[in-house]
Motif scaffolding. Structure first.
Motif, PDB file in Angstrom:
ATOM      1  N   GLY A   1       4.345  13.627  11.818  1.00  0.00           N
ATOM      2  CA  GLY A   1       3.086  13.114  13.588  1.00  0.00           C
ATOM      3  C   GLY A   1       1.498  14.234  13.284  1.00  0.00           C
ATOM      4  N   GLU A   2       1.737  13.693  11.963  1.00  0.00           N
ATOM      5  CA  GLU A   2      -0.127  14.635  11.654  1.00  0.00           C
ATOM      6  C   GLU A   2      -0.945  13.382  10.816  1.00  0.00           C
ATOM      7  OE1 GLU A   2      -0.240  18.066   9.570  1.00  0.00           O
ATOM      8  OE2 GLU A   2       0.012  19.358  10.655  1.00  0.00           O
ATOM      9  N   SER A   3      -0.812  12.088  10.988  1.00  0.00           N
ATOM     10  CA  SER A   3      -1.710  11.303  10.102  1.00  0.00           C
ATOM     11  C   SER A   3      -2.367  10.464  10.661  1.00  0.00           C
ATOM     12  CB  SER A   3      -0.368   9.654   9.086  1.00  0.00           C
ATOM     13  OG  SER A   3      -1.038   8.960   8.350  1.00  0.00           O
ATOM     14  N   ASN A   4      -3.493   9.792  10.496  1.00  0.00           N
ATOM     15  CA  ASN A   4      -4.159   8.986  11.177  1.00  0.00           C
ATOM     16  C   ASN A   4      -3.366   7.558  11.212  1.00  0.00           C
ATOM     17  OD1 ASN A   4      -5.532   8.704   8.972  1.00  0.00           O
ATOM     18  ND2 ASN A   4      -7.548   9.489   9.101  1.00  0.00           N
ATOM     19  N   ARG A   5      -3.036   7.611  10.169  1.00  0.00           N
ATOM     20  CA  ARG A   5      -2.706   6.357  10.035  1.00  0.00           C
ATOM     21  C   ARG A   5      -3.403   5.414   9.506  1.00  0.00           C
ATOM     22  NH1 ARG A   5       2.199   7.292   8.000  1.00  0.00           N
ATOM     23  NH2 ARG A   5       3.406   7.694   9.428  1.00  0.00           N
ATOM     24  N   ILE A   6      -4.429   6.082   8.218  1.00  0.00           N
ATOM     25  CA  ILE A   6      -5.721   4.691   8.177  1.00  0.00           C
ATOM     26  C   ILE A   6      -4.885   3.311   7.179  1.00  0.00           C
ATOM     27  CG2 ILE A   6      -5.421   6.024   6.317  1.00  0.00           C
ATOM     28  CD1 ILE A   6      -8.722   5.622   6.191  1.00  0.00           C
ATOM     29  N   HIS A   7      -3.800   3.803   6.560  1.00  0.00           N
ATOM     30  CA  HIS A   7      -3.035   2.412   6.043  1.00  0.00           C
ATOM     31  C   HIS A   7      -1.731   2.559   6.752  1.00  0.00           C
ATOM     32  CE1 HIS A   7      -6.553   2.107   2.727  1.00  0.00           C
ATOM     33  NE2 HIS A   7      -6.102   3.705   2.726  1.00  0.00           N
ATOM     34  N   ALA A   8      -1.442   1.391   6.704  1.00  0.00           N
ATOM     35  CA  ALA A   8       0.597   1.035   7.120  1.00  0.00           C
ATOM     36  C   ALA A   8       1.478   0.881   5.887  1.00  0.00           C
ATOM     37  CB  ALA A   8       0.142  -0.044   7.877  1.00  0.00           C
ATOM     38  N   PRO A   9       1.349   2.363   5.561  1.00  0.00           N
ATOM     39  CA  PRO A   9       2.411   1.776   4.166  1.00  0.00           C
ATOM     40  C   PRO A   9       3.927   1.366   4.336  1.00  0.00           C
ATOM     41  CG  PRO A   9       1.805   4.318   4.401  1.00  0.00           C
ATOM     42  CD  PRO A   9       0.680   3.203   5.597  1.00  0.00           C
ATOM     43  N   PHE A  10       4.870   1.119   3.481  1.00  0.00           N
ATOM     44  CA  PHE A  10       5.935   0.867   3.487  1.00  0.00           C
ATOM     45  C   PHE A  10       6.948   0.483   2.172  1.00  0.00           C
ATOM     46  CE2 PHE A  10       4.561  -0.314   8.228  1.00  0.00           C
ATOM     47  CZ  PHE A  10       5.875   0.781   9.070  1.00  0.00           C
ATOM     48  N   LEU A  11       8.080   1.402   2.517  1.00  0.00           N
ATOM     49  CA  LEU A  11       8.097   1.528   1.205  1.00  0.00           C
ATOM     50  C   LEU A  11       9.836   0.643   0.955  1.00  0.00           C
ATOM     51  CD1 LEU A  11       8.343   3.285  -1.340  1.00  0.00           C
ATOM     52  CD2 LEU A  11       9.413   4.271  -1.001  1.00  0.00           C
ATOM     53  N   LEU A  12       9.496  -0.127  -0.124  1.00  0.00           N
ATOM     54  CA  LEU A  12      10.560  -0.530  -0.329  1.00  0.00           C
ATOM     55  C   LEU A  12      12.134   0.159  -0.469  1.00  0.00           C
ATOM     56  CD1 LEU A  12       8.276  -2.722  -0.221  1.00  0.00           C
ATOM     57  CD2 LEU A  12       9.765  -4.815  -1.882  1.00  0.00           C
TER      58      LEU A  12
END
Length: 368
Positions: free
Chosen positions: A278-289
């Motif tokens: 719950g601490e990220s600013n979500r500057i990127h939108a990373p997802f893992l395959l």
């Protein structure tokens, strides 16, 4: 790799922050004043204003100071030099991170020692760091808040403190992370920030900041390798950043909303998100395959999205792979499976549905 039909992109990987009309008018007036006065490189009023904004945002103690810089890389180079790193020294850094980290270490003439990452947070693995520091001398540790998610600052600080190794926190991606009760930034000896176009707010394409105890900057800032004056943030960029700053929390809220929307719509697919507590600013939108996917499948997915007008990217490459050295096991596997989806302050939230629909079609074809 070359992506298919680049001319058809409708949604860039990051839609950058833009000044509102009233602040744009104020910026143009500031730009005219700077042009007429010729105070391009001086640490004038706008730079001081930026320094104050940074100090307040990070809740820095009065004993610390902020030096606005041209870039986050400049801030990292300055931090390493002030930490006493010299040519041929070894500097520990996470293998999975933006390559500017390794570039900053190389600018000093030092040698990167790549540390593996945690498979959930994608950040530096504290156990692997401790083992590396015990195996051979390390002159400094650079820890990165990867994808805007804070690393284990407390754990890294304990490893560094017990071995008397300077701790440089690369917080270039984490500005605007929701504050916790503990001011964990100051567990580091130096903190580097970035205000490039990909950040929640930026300094018109350039900018960074070095944060450190005031006495350290005063005592070591004259190091000949630092060239402090050319590395400082120009007043034109400082003016833009200072005028953008009031929107930081609103922009971060938008970024987190976009990422949560992606995660909700991708639930039940083989893609998994980054653990952030719950601490990220979500500057990127990373997802893992999934684990059985590799670079070729990831890159084919990126090209398929590009053909539909959605720009995604393979952030970040394993730094060791770029340097041509042996790669830590977890980092090497993750680097070939991470895909970052379009996001940014200007990204239309309603477009999440279009991006995820195309992803689901591609992932559905994968299962058939």
């Amino acid at each position: 790799m070359p992506y298919a039909n680049p001319s058809r992109f409708k949604l860039p990987i990051v839609s950058p922050y833009r000044l509102t009309d009233d602040r744009q008018a104020e910026f143009l007036a500031a730009m005219e004043a700077i042009m007429h006065s010729g105070t391009y490189r001086t640490a004038g009023g706008w730079s001081r204003r930026v320094a104050g904004c940074v100090a307040a945002e990070l809740r820095l103690p009065g004993s610390w100071t902020v030096v606005p810089t041209r870039s986050g890389t400049d801030a990292l180079v300055m931090a390493l030099a002030m930490a006493g790193v010299r040519p041929n020294d070894h500097v520990a850094a996470p293998d999975l991170a933006y390559h500017a980290v390794g570039a900053a270490i190389s600018q000093i003439g030092a040698v990167p020692r790549w540390i593996d990452v945690d498979p959930g947070s994608f950040n530096m693995d504290v156990g692997d760091l401790a083992a590396a520091c015990d195996a051979a001398p390390v002159a400094a540790v650079v820890a990165v808040d990867n994808y805007g998610t804070p690393c284990d600052r407390s754990g890294i600080a304990r490893v560094c403190a017990s071995r008397r190794i300077p701790f440089v926190l690369d917080a270039c991606e984490s500005l605007g992370t929701p504050p916790n009760t503990e001011n964990s930034v100051c567990q580091a000896d130096f903190v580097a920030l970035s205000f490039s176009f990909t950040k929640p707010i930026h300094a018109a394409g350039a900018g960074g900041a070095l944060c450190a105890p005031r006495h350290v900057v005063e005592e070591r800032g004259g190091h000949p390798g630092l060239l402090m004056h050319p590395r400082r943030l120009p007043e034109l960029n400082a003016a833009y950043l200072a005028l953008a700053w009031p929107d930081l929390s609103k922009v971060v809220g938008k970024l987190r909303l976009v990422y949560d929307a992606y995660r909700e719509r991708l639930a039940g697919t083989p893609l998994s998100g980054q653990a952030d507590g719950g601490e990220s600013n979500r500057i990127h939108a990373p997802f893992l395959l999934p684990p059985d996917a590799g670079r070729s499948e990831r890159d084919a997915l990126i090209s398929r999205l590009a053909a539909s007008g959605f720009e995604a990217r393979a952030y970040f490459e394993s730094q060791s792979r770029l340097w041509g050295t042996a790669s830590p096991l977890v980092s090497a596997r993750l680097a070939g499976r991470v895909i970052c989806l379009p996001t940014g302050p200007g990204f239309p939230l309603e477009c999440v549905e279009s991006v995820t629909s195309e992803l689901k079609r591609a992932l559905g074809a994968r299962r058939t």
